[in-house]
Structures are given as structure tokens and as C-alpha cells.
Design a protein around this motif. Structure first.
Motif, short mmCIF file in Angstrom:
data_model
loop_
_atom_site.label_atom_id
_atom_site.label_comp_id
_atom_site.label_asym_id
_atom_site.label_seq_id
_atom_site.Cartn_x
_atom_site.Cartn_y
_atom_site.Cartn_z
N ASP A 144 42.64 46.06 25.32
CA ASP A 144 43.18 45.18 26.35
C ASP A 144 44.51 45.70 26.89
OD1 ASP A 144 41.00 43.53 26.03
OD2 ASP A 144 42.03 42.08 24.73
N GLU A 145 45.39 46.13 25.98
CA GLU A 145 46.69 46.66 26.41
C GLU A 145 46.51 47.89 27.28
OE1 GLU A 145 49.39 45.32 22.51
OE2 GLU A 145 48.48 47.33 22.62
N LEU A 146 45.58 48.75 26.88
CA LEU A 146 45.35 49.98 27.66
C LEU A 146 44.86 49.64 29.05
CD1 LEU A 146 43.70 53.23 26.44
CD2 LEU A 146 42.85 52.15 28.50
N ARG A 147 43.90 48.74 29.17
CA ARG A 147 43.32 48.43 30.48
C ARG A 147 44.38 47.81 31.41
NH1 ARG A 147 37.67 47.88 28.74
NH2 ARG A 147 37.30 50.01 27.98
N ARG A 148 45.27 47.03 30.81
CA ARG A 148 46.33 46.42 31.64
C ARG A 148 47.36 47.47 32.08
NH1 ARG A 148 46.09 42.25 27.69
NH2 ARG A 148 47.97 43.08 26.69
N SER A 149 47.45 48.59 31.36
CA SER A 149 48.50 49.57 31.60
C SER A 149 48.11 50.69 32.56
CB SER A 149 48.94 50.21 30.28
OG SER A 149 49.42 49.25 29.36
N VAL A 150 46.83 51.00 32.65
CA VAL A 150 46.41 52.21 33.34
C VAL A 150 46.95 52.28 34.76
CG1 VAL A 150 44.40 53.40 34.30
CG2 VAL A 150 44.37 52.61 31.94
N ARG A 151 46.89 51.20 35.50
CA ARG A 151 47.29 51.24 36.90
C ARG A 151 48.79 51.41 37.10
NH1 ARG A 151 43.60 46.40 39.60
NH2 ARG A 151 41.54 47.31 39.10
N SER A 152 49.57 51.12 36.08
CA SER A 152 51.03 51.16 36.24
C SER A 152 51.67 52.41 35.64
CB SER A 152 51.66 49.92 35.60
OG SER A 152 51.44 49.93 34.19
N LEU A 153 50.88 53.35 35.14
CA LEU A 153 51.46 54.51 34.46
C LEU A 153 52.31 55.36 35.39
CD1 LEU A 153 48.49 55.57 32.14
CD2 LEU A 153 50.62 54.44 31.48
N ASN A 154 51.88 55.53 36.64
CA ASN A 154 52.69 56.30 37.58
C ASN A 154 54.03 55.61 37.84
OD1 ASN A 154 49.61 57.00 38.88
ND2 ASN A 154 51.01 58.68 38.50
N LYS A 155 54.01 54.29 37.95
CA LYS A 155 55.26 53.56 38.17
C LYS A 155 56.18 53.65 36.97
CE LYS A 155 53.21 50.21 41.38
NZ LYS A 155 52.92 48.78 41.62
N GLU A 156 55.60 53.81 35.80
CA GLU A 156 56.42 53.94 34.59
C GLU A 156 57.15 55.27 34.52
OE1 GLU A 156 54.20 53.21 31.04
OE2 GLU A 156 53.36 51.32 31.78
N GLY A 157 56.76 56.23 35.33
CA GLY A 157 57.45 57.52 35.34
C GLY A 157 56.60 58.71 34.98
N PHE A 158 55.32 58.49 34.64
CA PHE A 158 54.45 59.62 34.34
C PHE A 158 54.13 60.37 35.64
CE2 PHE A 158 53.72 56.97 30.62
CZ PHE A 158 53.80 57.91 29.60
N ARG A 159 54.40 61.67 35.63
CA ARG A 159 54.22 62.46 36.84
C ARG A 159 52.76 62.82 37.08
NH1 ARG A 159 59.19 64.58 38.49
NH2 ARG A 159 58.04 65.43 40.26
N ARG A 160 51.98 62.88 36.02
CA ARG A 160 50.54 63.09 36.16
C ARG A 160 49.83 62.16 35.17
NH1 ARG A 160 49.85 69.72 36.57
NH2 ARG A 160 51.59 70.05 38.01
N VAL A 161 48.75 61.57 35.63
CA VAL A 161 47.98 60.65 34.80
C VAL A 161 46.51 61.08 34.87
CG1 VAL A 161 47.24 58.28 34.41
CG2 VAL A 161 49.59 58.75 35.19
N HIS A 162 45.93 61.38 33.72
CA HIS A 162 44.51 61.73 33.64
C HIS A 162 43.80 60.67 32.81
CE1 HIS A 162 45.42 65.67 35.31
NE2 HIS A 162 46.33 65.87 34.36
N VAL A 163 42.78 60.03 33.38
CA VAL A 163 42.05 58.98 32.68
C VAL A 163 40.63 59.47 32.41
CG1 VAL A 163 41.26 56.59 32.73
CG2 VAL A 163 43.43 57.22 33.84
N LEU A 164 40.27 59.49 31.13
CA LEU A 164 38.92 59.89 30.72
C LEU A 164 38.16 58.64 30.31
CD1 LEU A 164 39.92 62.99 28.56
CD2 LEU A 164 39.16 62.97 30.95
N ARG A 165 37.10 58.33 31.02
CA ARG A 165 36.33 57.12 30.76
C ARG A 165 34.98 57.50 30.15
NH1 ARG A 165 39.30 55.73 35.44
NH2 ARG A 165 40.47 53.79 35.15
N GLY A 166 34.78 57.11 28.96
CA GLY A 166 33.52 57.39 28.30
C GLY A 166 33.53 58.66 27.49
N GLU A 167 32.60 58.74 26.53
CA GLU A 167 32.55 59.89 25.61
C GLU A 167 32.24 61.19 26.34
OE1 GLU A 167 30.90 58.78 21.45
OE2 GLU A 167 29.91 57.40 22.86
#
Length: 836
Positions: free
Chosen positions: A135-158
Motif C-alpha cells: 500500500d505504501e509503495l503504490r501511494r508513493s510511486v507517482r510522487s517519487l520525481n517530486k521527492e527528488g529522484f532524478r530517474r524513476v524506473h518501475v518494474l511491474r510484475g515478475e
């Protein structure tokens, strides 16, 4: 699926327990790169699952991560990181070390994570923990760039996790593979005509369009220009400068970093609210007359510029306002801000302008840093940094530095295009040309040399030199040069020789060399003037010149020195007009050895020889009698006989270099190099040319000047090498000290590395004077001697000597010349084996 990360980054893995973060980390990163929260819990508590130890574990993890990031190493944090607070700590850590934070999110279904945890006995927490992580992860994914991460890679599924591939990319500022040569150009500020003129001086061919406008330029030898920023504003033709620079960058014949003026112009072109000062209004007015497509192109160009470049394997950094070493190759807002604007002290000067922090004064980095931003009247080296903004738009000059040659090329401004708020300051302190001050030499000194960059003199070395200089040296107005120490060739490993010519020849690779007879005397520097009127006019001191040792001490009293200089002056008579000078500086050997070193000879060498010949014959007699009586002393008798023979060879060796002198009677000079005359130095003349000058002095006064024997050797020719070895063997067999092997061309660089000016190869018997009568019995131990420090010392002193001569020939103030001379003397206190 390629996941790109910078090669200087903090990679934060984010995922619920059981999402496979540790497996992913092991698969894609080296073990040393991964910092696991579980491992650190075990490190601080012996239990990787001890959640109570998390605070201490993360404290340790952040500390180690900081050490790695400071070193510029990719660092991966393997923890759940599903909460914003822990991620914020990591983002702050990345920013503190000016690296880019990258997030890799393993967003796997909750049931997959639960199934994996059930298969692990160490995961005994309930399903609610995994659900909370997801739950925490799903709420966070969209805001990672705003948090200061310059690149965000999301891997969904095995399947996405399994197919992922890490691709490490260099930062945009990382051009270490670009080795040049480069022509680094200072702030242009809209001075298009001066830029075209400078490019012409640098050898670039300018391309023009059908309207005759400069739209590019290329160098026939493939050199590339590097603009340090501030191409725009203040000057008469910002569009013309941009048109030329953009064409060069687009064609690959140039590169450019952003200046603060490009940054501000970009904001204005994008409609941002900016203050119309410092020439921005003029640039916008000039650009308004250009077609819209040109303005769009200029906007895109300014937007593409980055803060700094690291070039040539890290040896060169270009940034508009300069850059301290800890920022080289880094990427952050702080780094870019410093590169564009520098740093201020928070104060303003009398003109209302900010006082810039003098970062270059503290710079001790390996890389050369070239920059602009703050105009100076002359481009000068300060601790391997140079400001190339010489105020062209303010009526000064437009300057470029050729790299790696370190040659400055400038063109004068055609007029004052923009009145400066603050006038350019004088490049050197305002003082009487011959005045010296303790501040010139006290404490740690870093002296810039054209031959080898920065040479550091430690504070304790300066103190030792000051003692010698103040108590024993000639007047500093005559003390314009001190010669460097000379290093030996590599140690010979065979037979009963410690030094041999073959190692010296090999030391210069394939360079042709000149072997010169090594005179056993005292190194002497001879400064002689054409007439008595020259001294007061050129050196601000009465007299005919000076004759001094390699530590600056006078050889003779004033009367004897004057007599000797008059003879030198007479012998030089034919050279004054030829060299267009009224003074000259010679490097020579003063003979005989005892002319200067009589106390040393009688107190040290003669005493050893006399003691040996007084004691050893009696010992031999007693041992012989004992042997006759049947006492088993044969080995001791043989060793004592050998010691007596060694002592005799020792005594014969030092006696060869002595002969009677009275006053100047019997004193000889063996010059081997003409160092400098008015307006000229001669390090670029081959040694054969210098020895030809010395031969002319010998012909003019054979009673004073001794000729130096010499032999040219080609190290790539076996017969030539054999002839060189035979020549050395013949000289040393006849009692000669040995020879000095020098690059025939004199001053030589191999790549960017300065080549030693010479290597000495001393004969077997002469080395008894250096190492003692019985040194041949200890060759195995002596062959372990360390010559590296001696060679390093020789190169540094050589570079300082060349710098002193260069400053002298340019008639710079005495304190500038003396700075380099004093540096040589200070380095002489370095703890190096004096026998080398």
C-alpha cells in the motif's frame, strides 16, 4: 527492458518484503556496491531480522554510503524504502555528495510477495506487514520525481523484473574520453569580430554563409574549441557570436558550457520574469531582429548547455565560474550553481558588486580548471587554475589557452563595447620591482611553472632555505637562477658496477642523447655583464655580475670575483652582439674540486684515507705474523688486504680531482650551458649548440675555460650504444668521474610528461668517494637504493629553474624571479639520500 543509471549515482531499491530486491541487487550489481539493511542490522546486532536495531543499522548504512558517494562510486541501498521519510534521508545523502538519486521500484503483486516470504524461515512476520508495504509503495510511486529522484524506473510484475537490464551511462559532463587538443576560449560577450580574429590566430578556418556571416569554423589539425560560457550580452553582436558558436558545436569542432548570461537569456526567451541588467536588454533587442527560427535555435542551444565538462581523462575541467575539486564530474543543483555563478562571501565591494570567494587560492586538485566569469587584466595560473576572461567587452582582450600546450593566445578588443562597473585590477601587487618581502617565501608555497604545472614547497623547507639565503647567499638581485640536482641512472644489476651507461641510454627510450664528460668540481652559476653600467640598470645593483654555488653562496671574495668576471667578459666579447644582449648567464663546473671543497676534502676524505693507511699496514703485519704461527686468520688477512687496496683506490680517486691553486691561479671553468640572455632563454637549443658556445669560450681563453668532451649516441643503434659504453669505460679507467647523459634536443616532453634534463653515470672508482672505500663489498645492499625520490626532486627543481629563467628573460620583477629560485633552494632540504 533497459534501466539507465548514471555512473555516479545513489540507487534506491523500493519494494515490499518478498519483492526480490536482494536477488535483483545481486544479479545486477557488484557485491561491494550493494548496502543491505538486513546486513547492517546483523552488523550492529548479530541478527538481520532485529527490527529494534534498525535505527543503528541505517545510521551505519548511511555513513558507509556517504564514504562511497564521496569517492564517486555507484551505491545501491537494498531496503524496503516504501516510506517517504527513509527515502528523503537517502535523497538528502545523494544531494550532500552531489550525485543523482535513482529509484528502482519493484512493484510486484501482494500474493507473489507473500508466497516468497512463506518459503523463507527468517520471514516470520504476518501478512499485514507485506500488505502495508504494498500500500505504501503504490501511494508513493507517482510522487517519487517530486521527492527528488532524478530517474524513476518501475518494474511491474515478475516478467519485467526478470527481463530488466541495468545500463550505466556516463553523465553529460563526463567527456574524459575527449583528449583534445583543445583551444579553451574565455568570455566572448557578443564580441563577434574579436572572436573571428582569435579563431584565425588559433588556426581555424571560418565558414561563411551566402551573406558573408560566420556560421562555423574548423581547425585543419582537428583541434576543438571549448567556450567557457558567457557568449552573449553586453557586446555588439550576440546573434553573430551565437551563429558562429552554434555552428561549431553542431559540427563537432567546438563544445561549450553554460555561463550565467546564457542561463539568464534562456529564462528571458522563455518569457520568465528577469531583471534587464548587464546587457540582457541589448541581447534581446539584437535577437528581435533575427528570424523566429534563429531565436528558437538559440533558445534550444542555451537550453542544451551544461554546467561543466570533465575532459582528457579527468586532467582538464572547464566551468564558467570555476569549480572546486569535490564538484568535478558531479551532478546537482549546487554544482551547477557554482559552475555558473561561483560563490560569494556575502559582502559587496565599493562598486556594489558581490565579493567572490577566492576558491582558486585554495585549489589543490589534480585537474587543470579553466574558467571565466570574473574579468582579469591578464590570464595567470593560480594553483593549476586559470581565468580566461580578460575583459574583451570592457576593452581588454579575448584570450584562449591552447591545451595541453598551455600557450596563451590573445587578441585586443576593437573598442570598449561596454563600460565596466569595476575597473580591471592590476595582475601583480604594486611594489618596487626589486623589493622582496618575507611573505613571498614564508610558509607553504605553491609555485606555478610552465614546464610542469604546480610545484609545492612545504613550510619547513621554506624555513630551511630562508636560513641559508639570509646568512650565506649572494645578493638576491644577482641570484636569478639555481641549477637542479641531478639524478643517477637506474641501478646496474650485474658485476661489480653500481652504475652503467646502458641504463642511462634506456632511461631516455629512443631519444637521441648526448654524453658529456662529467667534471669533478663544484657546480657554478656565472652571471656576467658587458660593462659596469649594466648591473645598476638591469639588476639594480653595482658590480660586474656574480659567481655562486648551486646553493647560492659566493665562491670567492669580491675582488677575486671581479677579476674572474673580467676574464669571462673578455672571452665573451664576440657573443654580445651576436646574442643581442649586455648580460649572460652560464651553467658551469668550477675546477678543481679543492677550490671550493678543501675543508671537506681534508676533514672527511683525506682523514679516512690517512687513517686507513696508518692502521691497515700494521694490521696486515700482525695478521701475517699470526698466520706464520699457524693461527687460522687467512680469511681476515685477505679481507684486510682488500680493504687496504680499497683505501688506496679511494685516496687515488679524490686526489685526481685536486691540484694546487692560489687565489684564481689554477682555477678553471667548464661551461656546458648558456642559460639566458636579455629577452631569451635557450632550453630549446640542442646541447651541441650550447657546447659549441662553450668551445668558443675555451678558444678565447684556454687558460680559464676547460673544454667538455662529448659523444652523440643513438639508443636504438647497438653499435652506437656500444661506442658510448666504450667511451665511458675509457674515461673512467683513466680516472674520470664519469659522464652525464642528456637528451640531445635539451628540453623534451614525452607526451605530457617532462623528461629529466640528464642522468649521471659515475665510474666504479669515483663512487668510492661517494659510498666509501669498501662500497664494492656491499653492492647487493646498495642496489636496493631508491632513486625515485631523487628523480622527482630533480624534475621539480628543473621546472622551477626553467620558470625562473623565463621570468628573468621577460624582465619580471625580482620577487617573481626570486620566488622560483627560492623554491629550488627550499627543495634542497628534502630528505633524499645525498649520495645519489
Amino acid at each position: 527492458m533497459d534501466l539507465t543509471i548514471p555512473d555516479m549515482a545513489l540507487v534506491v531499491l523500493i519494494g515490499a518484503s518478498g519483492s526480490g530486491k536482494s536477488t535483483f541487487a545481486r544479479k545486477h550489481f557488484a557485491g561491494t556496491q550493494v548496502l543491505s539493511s538486513d546486513f547492517f542490522r546483523g552488523l550492529v546486532s548479530d541478527d538481520e531480522n532485529n527490527q529494534a536495531a534498525s535505527a543503528e543499522a541505517f545510521d551505519a548504512l548511511h555513513y558507509i554510503a556517504g564514504k562511497r558517494l564521496r569517492a564517486g562510486l555507484v551505491t545501491v541501498v537494498d531496503a524496503t524504502n516504501t516510506q517517504r521519510g527513509p527515502r528523503a534521508e537517502l535523497v538528502r545523502l545523494a544531494k550532500a555528495h552531489d550525485v543523482l538519486p535513482v529509484a528502482i521500484v519493484l512493484d510486484l503483486p501482494e500474493q507473489v510477495c507473500l508466497r516468497r516470504n512463506e518459503a523463507r524461515p527468517d520471514r516470520d512476520f504476518g501478512a499485514h506487514v507485506v500488505k502495508r508495504h504494498v500500500d505504501e509503495l503504490r501511494r508513493s510511486v507517482r510522487s517519487l520525481n517530486k521527492e527528488g529522484f532524478r530517474r524513476v524506473h518501475v518494474l511491474r510484475g515478475e516478467s519485467e523484473v526478470d527481463e530488466a537490464r541495468i545500463v550505466v551511462e556516463p553523465l553529460r559532463n563526463d567527456l574524459r574520453g575527449e583528449t583534445g587538443p583543445f583551444d579553451v576560449i574565455g568570455d566572448v560577450h557578443g564580441c563577434r569580430a574579436e572572436l573571428e580574429e582569435l579563431l584565425g590566430e588559433l588556426g581555424y578556418a571560418i565558414d561563411r554563409d551566402e551573406q558573408g556571416r560566420a556560421v562555423g569554423a574548423a581547425h585543419p589539425a582537428g583541434r576543438r574549441a571549448v567556450f567557457v560560457g558567457d557568449l552573449v550580452d553586453r557586446g555588439p553582436d550576440t546573434p553573430g557570436v551565437l551563429r558562429l558558436a552554434m555552428g561549431m558545436v553542431e559540427s563537432g569542432s567546438a563544445m561549450a558550457v553554460s555561463g550565467n548570461h546564457e542561463n539568464k537569456l534562456l529564462r528571458a526567451l522563455r518569457g520568465k520574469q528577469v531583471t534587464m541588467r548587464h546587457g540582457l536588454a541589448e541581447s534581446l533587442e539584437q535577437l528581435a531582429a533575427e528570424p523566429p527560427e534563429f531565436v528558437e535555435r538559440a533558445t534550444a542551444f542555451c537550453d542544451s548547455l551544461i554546467g561543466h565538462y570533465v575532459l582528457d581523462g579527468g586532467a582538464l575541467v572547464v566551468a564558467h565560474a570555476g569549480l572546486p575539486e569535490q564538484f568535478h564530474g558531479r551532478a546537482s543543483g549546487r554544482v551547477r550553481s557554482f559552475a555558473l555563478y561561483g560563490e560569494t562571501t556575502g559582502e559587496t565591494d565599493e562598486y556594489g558588486l558581490p565579493v567572490r570567494y577566492p576558491w582558486a587560492q585554495d585549489y589543490r586538485g589534480r585537474a587543470i580548471v579553466l574558467y571565466g566569469h570574473t574579468p582579469v587584466p591578464e590570464a595567470e595560473w593560480i594553483n593549476s587554475t586559470m581565468c580566461l576572461d580578460t575583459g574583451c567587452v570592457f576593452g581588454g582582450k579575448l584570450t584562449a589557452l591552447r591545451y595541453p600546450e598551455r600557450e596563451l593566445v590573445s587578441v585586443a578588443a576593437h573598442k570598449v563595447w561596454y563600460e565596466p562597473v569595476r575597473p580591471l585590477v592590476a595582475p601583480l601587487p604594486d611594489r618596487e620591482p626589486t623589493a622582496l618581502a618575507l611573505d613571498d617565501v614564508m610558509g607553504r608555497r605553491v609555485i606555478e611553472t610552465w614546464a610542469q604545472g604546480m610545484v609545492t614547497v612545504r613550510g619547513e623547507q621554506s624555513a630551511a632555505a630562508l636560513e641559508v639565503m639570509s646568512r650565506f647567499a649572494v645578493d638576491p638581485r644577482w641570484l636569478v637562477y639555481l641549477p637542479p640536482t641531478m639524478a643517477p641512472a637506474e641501478t646496474h644489476r650485474d658485476g661489480d658496477l653500481l652504475e652503467h651507461p646502458r641504463e642511462a641510454f634506456a632511461g631516455f627510450g629512443s631519444l637521441p642523447v648526448l654524453c658529456e664528460e662529467k667534471h669533478m668540481g663544484s657546480r657554478a652559476v656565472v652571471l656576467v655583464t658587458r660593462s659596469a653600467s649594466v648591473g645598476p640598470r638591469r639588476f639594480a645593483i653595482e658590480g660586474d655580475g656574480a659567481v655562486y654555488t648551486r646553493t647560492g653562496r659566493p665562491f670567492f671574495d669580491e675582488e677575486s670575483t671581479t677579476t674572474l668576471l673580467h676574464r669571462v667578459r673578455a672571452a665573451v666579447e664576440g657573443l654580445w652582439d651576436e646574442l643581442d644582449t649586455d648580460w649572460l648567464l652560464l651553467d658551469a663546473e668550477l675546477l678543481p674540486w679543492n677550490a671550493k671543497a678543501m675543508k671537506l676534502i681534508t676533514g672527511q676524505f683525506a682523514a679516512v684515507g690517512a687513517s686507513a693507511h696508518a692502521a691497515l699496514p700494521s694490521a696486515l703485519s700482525a695478521l701475517g705474523s699470526a698466520l706464520d704461527r699457524g693461527v687460522p686468520v687467512g680469511d681476515l688477512l685477505s679481507r684486510t688486504e682488500s680493504r687496504l687496496a680499497n683505501a688506496s683506490a679511494f685516496r687515488d680517486a679524490y686526489r685526481r680531482y685536486c691540484w694546487p691553486t692560489e687565489g684564481l691561479d689554477g682555477v678553471r671553468l667548464a661551461p656546458f650551458q648558456l642559460l639566458a640572455t636579455e629577452g631569451a632563454t635557450y632550453h630549446d637549443k640542442p646541447h651541441a649548440w650550447h657546447l659549441a658556445i662553450a668551445d668558443r669560450l675555451h678558444q678565447a681563453d684556454p687558460g680559464l675555460f676547460t673544454r667538455t668532451k662529448r659523444l652523440a649516441v643513438d639508443p636504438t643503434d647497438a653499435d652506437s650504444v656500444a661506442a658510448g659504453v666504450a667511451w665511458w669505460e675509457s674515461m673512467t679507467a683513466e680516472g674520470g668521474e664519469g659522464m652525464v647523459v642528456k637528451p640531445a634536443a635539451n628540453f623534451v616532453r614525452t607526451g605530457r610528461k617532462l623528461t629529466l634534463p640528464g642522468l649521471k653515470v659515475r665510474g666504479r672508482d669515483y663512487l668510492r668517494v661517494v659510498y666509501g672505500p669498501d662500497y664494492t663489498d656491499h653492492l647487493d645492499r646498495l642496489r636496493d637504493r631508491k632513486i625515485g625520490p631523487k628523480r622527482s626532486l630533480a624534475l621539480r627543481e628543473y621546472a622551477l629553474g626553467l620558470e625562473a629563467l623565463d621570468r628573468l628573460s621577460r624582465a619580471e620583477p625580482l620577487w617573481r624571479v626570486h620566488e622560483a629560485v627560492f623554491g629550488v633552494l627550499a627543495l634542497e632540504s628534502e630528505p633524499v639520500d645525498p649520495r645519489l
